[in-house]
Every structure is written in structure tokens, then in C-alpha cells.
Design a protein around this motif. Sequence first.
Motif, PDB file in Angstrom:
ATOM      1  N   MET A   1       0.852  -1.194   0.000  1.00 49.65           N
ATOM      2  CA  MET A   1       0.000   0.000   0.000  1.00 49.65           C
ATOM      3  C   MET A   1       0.889   1.246   0.000  1.00 49.65           C
ATOM      4  SD  MET A   1      -2.604   1.327   3.001  1.00 49.65           S
ATOM      5  CE  MET A   1      -3.993   0.277   2.672  1.00 49.65           C
ATOM      6  N   ASP A   2       0.531   2.164  -0.842  1.00 50.40           N
ATOM      7  CA  ASP A   2       1.226   3.445  -0.858  1.00 50.40           C
ATOM      8  C   ASP A   2       0.672   4.283   0.305  1.00 50.40           C
ATOM      9  OD1 ASP A   2       2.349   5.866  -1.380  1.00 50.40           O
ATOM     10  OD2 ASP A   2       1.452   6.111  -3.375  1.00 50.40           O
ATOM     11  N   ILE A   3       1.533   4.720   1.193  1.00 50.61           N
ATOM     12  CA  ILE A   3       1.066   5.418   2.408  1.00 50.61           C
ATOM     13  C   ILE A   3       0.550   6.830   2.102  1.00 50.61           C
ATOM     14  CG2 ILE A   3       1.886   6.331   4.649  1.00 50.61           C
ATOM     15  CD1 ILE A   3       3.796   3.826   4.691  1.00 50.61           C
ATOM     16  N   ALA A   4       1.003   7.400   1.010  1.00 46.91           N
ATOM     17  CA  ALA A   4       0.623   8.792   0.696  1.00 46.91           C
ATOM     18  C   ALA A   4      -0.900   8.961   0.695  1.00 46.91           C
ATOM     19  CB  ALA A   4       1.196   9.190  -0.669  1.00 46.91           C
ATOM     20  N   GLY A   5      -1.371   9.912   1.485  1.00 45.18           N
ATOM     21  CA  GLY A   5      -2.787  10.254   1.521  1.00 45.18           C
ATOM     22  C   GLY A   5      -3.654   9.314   2.340  1.00 45.18           C
ATOM     23  N   LYS A   6      -3.077   8.256   2.894  1.00 44.95           N
ATOM     24  CA  LYS A   6      -3.883   7.271   3.618  1.00 44.95           C
ATOM     25  C   LYS A   6      -4.155   7.725   5.063  1.00 44.95           C
ATOM     26  CE  LYS A   6      -4.108   4.170   0.307  1.00 44.95           C
ATOM     27  NZ  LYS A   6      -3.197   4.738  -0.693  1.00 44.95           N
ATOM     28  N   VAL A   7      -5.151   7.084   5.678  1.00 47.50           N
ATOM     29  CA  VAL A   7      -5.544   7.400   7.060  1.00 47.50           C
ATOM     30  C   VAL A   7      -5.151   6.229   7.961  1.00 47.50           C
ATOM     31  CG1 VAL A   7      -7.487   7.859   8.605  1.00 47.50           C
ATOM     32  CG2 VAL A   7      -7.436   8.876   6.295  1.00 47.50           C
ATOM     33  N   ALA A  24       6.561   8.501  11.772  1.00 50.89           N
ATOM     34  CA  ALA A  24       7.062   7.953  10.502  1.00 50.89           C
ATOM     35  C   ALA A  24       5.951   7.937   9.450  1.00 50.89           C
ATOM     36  CB  ALA A  24       7.607   6.542  10.738  1.00 50.89           C
ATOM     37  N   LEU A  25       4.733   7.637   9.862  1.00 56.20           N
ATOM     38  CA  LEU A  25       3.605   7.632   8.921  1.00 56.20           C
ATOM     39  C   LEU A  25       3.372   9.034   8.362  1.00 56.20           C
ATOM     40  CD1 LEU A  25       1.251   5.239  10.908  1.00 56.20           C
ATOM     41  CD2 LEU A  25       1.962   4.888   8.531  1.00 56.20           C
ATOM     42  N   ALA A  26       3.439  10.021   9.248  1.00 54.48           N
ATOM     43  CA  ALA A  26       3.254  11.407   8.791  1.00 54.48           C
ATOM     44  C   ALA A  26       4.363  11.788   7.813  1.00 54.48           C
ATOM     45  CB  ALA A  26       3.228  12.358   9.989  1.00 54.48           C
ATOM     46  N   LYS A  27       5.601  11.443   8.179  1.00 56.02           N
ATOM     47  CA  LYS A  27       6.741  11.754   7.286  1.00 56.02           C
ATOM     48  C   LYS A  27       6.592  11.078   5.931  1.00 56.02           C
ATOM     49  CE  LYS A  27      10.364  12.541  10.681  1.00 56.02           C
ATOM     50  NZ  LYS A  27      11.173  11.750  11.591  1.00 56.02           N
ATOM     51  N   ALA A  28       5.968   9.901   5.928  1.00 57.17           N
ATOM     52  CA  ALA A  28       5.796   9.143   4.673  1.00 57.17           C
ATOM     53  C   ALA A  28       4.615   9.661   3.852  1.00 57.17           C
ATOM     54  CB  ALA A  28       5.616   7.663   4.986  1.00 57.17           C
ATOM     55  N   GLY A  29       3.943  10.709   4.353  1.00 51.69           N
ATOM     56  CA  GLY A  29       2.896  11.340   3.549  1.00 51.69           C
ATOM     57  C   GLY A  29       1.480  10.906   3.862  1.00 51.69           C
ATOM     58  N   GLY A  52       4.516  18.216  13.635  1.00 46.28           N
ATOM     59  CA  GLY A  52       5.817  18.811  13.284  1.00 46.28           C
ATOM     60  C   GLY A  52       6.544  18.016  12.212  1.00 46.28           C
ATOM     61  N   ALA A  53       6.237  16.723  12.136  1.00 48.34           N
ATOM     62  CA  ALA A  53       6.898  15.854  11.147  1.00 48.34           C
ATOM     63  C   ALA A  53       6.363  16.112   9.741  1.00 48.34           C
ATOM     64  CB  ALA A  53       6.704  14.384  11.518  1.00 48.34           C
ATOM     65  N   ASN A  54       5.103  16.544   9.647  1.00 44.38           N
ATOM     66  CA  ASN A  54       4.510  16.840   8.330  1.00 44.38           C
ATOM     67  C   ASN A  54       3.278  17.708   8.530  1.00 44.38           C
ATOM     68  OD1 ASN A  54       3.246  16.953   5.861  1.00 44.38           O
ATOM     69  ND2 ASN A  54       2.969  14.735   5.642  1.00 44.38           N
ATOM     70  N   ALA A  55       3.406  18.982   8.217  1.00 41.42           N
ATOM     71  CA  ALA A  55       2.320  19.934   8.453  1.00 41.42           C
ATOM     72  C   ALA A  55       1.088  19.618   7.606  1.00 41.42           C
ATOM     73  CB  ALA A  55       2.815  21.355   8.173  1.00 41.42           C
ATOM     74  N   ASP A  56       1.263  18.848   6.523  1.00 43.05           N
ATOM     75  CA  ASP A  56       0.123  18.534   5.648  1.00 43.05           C
ATOM     76  C   ASP A  56      -0.683  17.334   6.140  1.00 43.05           C
ATOM     77  OD1 ASP A  56       0.773  20.581   3.909  1.00 43.05           O
ATOM     78  OD2 ASP A  56       2.156  19.307   2.768  1.00 43.05           O
ATOM     79  N   CYS A  57      -0.176  16.672   7.163  1.00 39.27           N
ATOM     80  CA  CYS A  57      -0.884  15.508   7.704  1.00 39.27           C
ATOM     81  C   CYS A  57      -1.834  15.991   8.795  1.00 39.27           C
ATOM     82  CB  CYS A  57       0.135  14.509   8.274  1.00 39.27           C
ATOM     83  SG  CYS A  57      -0.598  13.076   9.050  1.00 39.27           S
ATOM     84  N   LYS A  58      -3.116  15.622   8.682  1.00 39.75           N
ATOM     85  CA  LYS A  58      -4.085  16.014   9.716  1.00 39.75           C
ATOM     86  C   LYS A  58      -3.989  15.020  10.877  1.00 39.75           C
ATOM     87  CE  LYS A  58      -8.839  17.337  10.396  1.00 39.75           C
ATOM     88  NZ  LYS A  58     -10.154  17.538   9.797  1.00 39.75           N
TER      89      LYS A  58
END
Length: 251
Positions: A1-7, A24-29, A52-58
Motif C-alpha cells: 500500500m502506498d502510504i501517501a494520503g492514507k488514514v 514515521a507515517l506522517a513523514k511518509a505522507g 511537526g513531522a509533516n504539516a500537511d498531515c491532519k
Amino acid sequence: MDIAGKVAVVTGAASGIGRATAMALAKAGAGGVVLADIDAKGIETSRDLVAGANADCKVITAVTDVTHLASLEAMYETTLAEFGQVDVVFNNAGIVSGPPPFPDTDPARVKLVIDIDLTSVIVSTQLAVRHMRERGGVIINTASTGGLNPYLADAPYAAAKAGVIMFSRSCKDLHAAANIRVNAVCPGVTETPILEKLGGGSRPEWLTPIMENIKVLTPDDIAAAVLDLIRDDSMAGEYVVVANDPLGAKA
Ligand SMILES: NC(=O)c1ccc[n+]([C@@H]2O[C@H](COP(=O)([O-])OP(=O)(O)OC[C@H]3O[C@@H](n4cnc5c(N)ncnc54)[C@H](O)[C@@H]3O)[C@@H](O)[C@H]2O)c1
């Protein structure tokens, strides 16, 4: 599974391996991460770190006691209300028996260890499968190398973790049936606050000679193994050991 955009939902996210994996999940998108734990203060700290690891991750928090069905159900309801989907669940919350060593463990503590370390993993998987049936998903359950080797001092923990391994293996056919991959990760000794809990507040003496002879793992090492399991679409009903190399072994 591509982690990008997943919940992704992570239990035991207030500390150690759960916190590192959420980061790590946030960093992976990942598009969204739900931090679930009984420790309300700890998940607030984790929220800051994961954001802090990824501002685009909710990032949202869900105070959850994994031993209570209603609390687990609320965790999934909150996830669906916020994101409309759940793609990854990391059933990772866990405890050790602590002193006194088995067979003198308080029977109430034995029941709690089995409840948190095994029963809640099974029940959370059941609930996750209900929500994943439409789109598929990945579930990772935290076992332990302690579930592979006899361990008298915390036999209830070893039994629970062995149960997590066999439960995850037993879910293999969910891959073909519902496109849901269930796997277990078995960490060796990892530098987290649980090592203090082994001694009831401070590290037990018996741990010192063991730690002097092995490379102690970091929570990031375990997070990397969990992300590998999420990404590898061939892995279903498997358990992956993250072992402690002996000191002096080449990296
Ligand atoms: N650290 C190690 O050496 C090691 C080795 C093998 C397996 N593990 C397993 O890794 C997992 C994570 O442990 P860790 O090392 O990060 O320890 P930790 O103590 O740092 O984290 C465990 C988390 O689980 C949470 N938790 C406990 N009871 C809960 C409940 N009823 N409901 C919700 N959350 C609850 C705690 O609040 C804590 O945040 C556990 O399942 C543990 O058994 C750890």
C-alpha cells in the motif's frame, strides 16, 4: 500500500514505538493519523511531534482504553467522522506484568495483561475489518520476540504475545477474501519507557547484563519495520522479527 494520503490509526501512540510510528507515517505522507491511547497528556505531546513531522498531515487524538469495547468503537467512529475512511491500523498498545515475577503476579494483573496485549488486538481487528471491507486495508499487530521464546518471569506477557502472532497468522485469508492484510511485528528489546515498567518504575537488575550484550533497538527501528509491512502488498498473515544483534556485530 502506498502510504501517501492514507488514514492510519495508531494505538499506544502516547509513547515509544507508537509515537515513533505515527511520526514515521506522517513523514511518509499519510493524509491523516489518529493517535489513540489511555494517556491523554501523552497523545497531546505526540500530536505536536507528529504535526511537526509533516504539516500537511491532519492529526487527531482519541483518548481510548483499548480494553473497553465502547472506547474502541468510539475511536473508529471518531476516525470515520473526521476522515471518512480508515486504511491502516497499528494495534500497538501494550503493558508488561512488572514485579513480582511470575508465578507471583497478581491474578488481576494477569487478566489485564491478556486483555490489553491480546484480547484488545483481536477485538480492534474485528472492528477495523468492518470498516475496511469496502476498500481493503492493512492491520499491523505488535507482538514481541517474547512471544517466540519461553519467558517465565513474565509468562502471561509471553503467552499474550504468542497469541498475537498466531492470531495475525490466522487472519491470512482475509487478504484473498477482503483485501485486508493482517501481520504482526515482533520487536526485540527496544529503548522505550516500557523498560522501566518491567521493574515497576526502574529497570530491573536482570535486564542490565542482557542490555550490555545486545544492540538495543530504537523505536524508529520498529517504525521502519511497520512501514515496510504496510508497503509490501505480498505480506499477509506473517510475523516479522526485528532482532537485537549481538554487540560487536556489523550494522
Ligand atoms: N520496548 C520493547 O522492548 C518492546 C519489545 C517487544 C514488544 N514491545 C511492545 O511494543 C508495544 C509498544 O510498547 P512501547 O515499548 O512503546 O512501550 P510504552 O510503554 O512506551 O508504550 C505503550 C503505550 O500503550 C499505552 N497503553 C497501555 N494500556 C493502554 C490501554 N488500556 N489503552 C490504550 N493505551 C494503553 C500506554 O499508555 C503507552 O503509551 C507494546 O505492545 C509492547 O508490548 C515492546
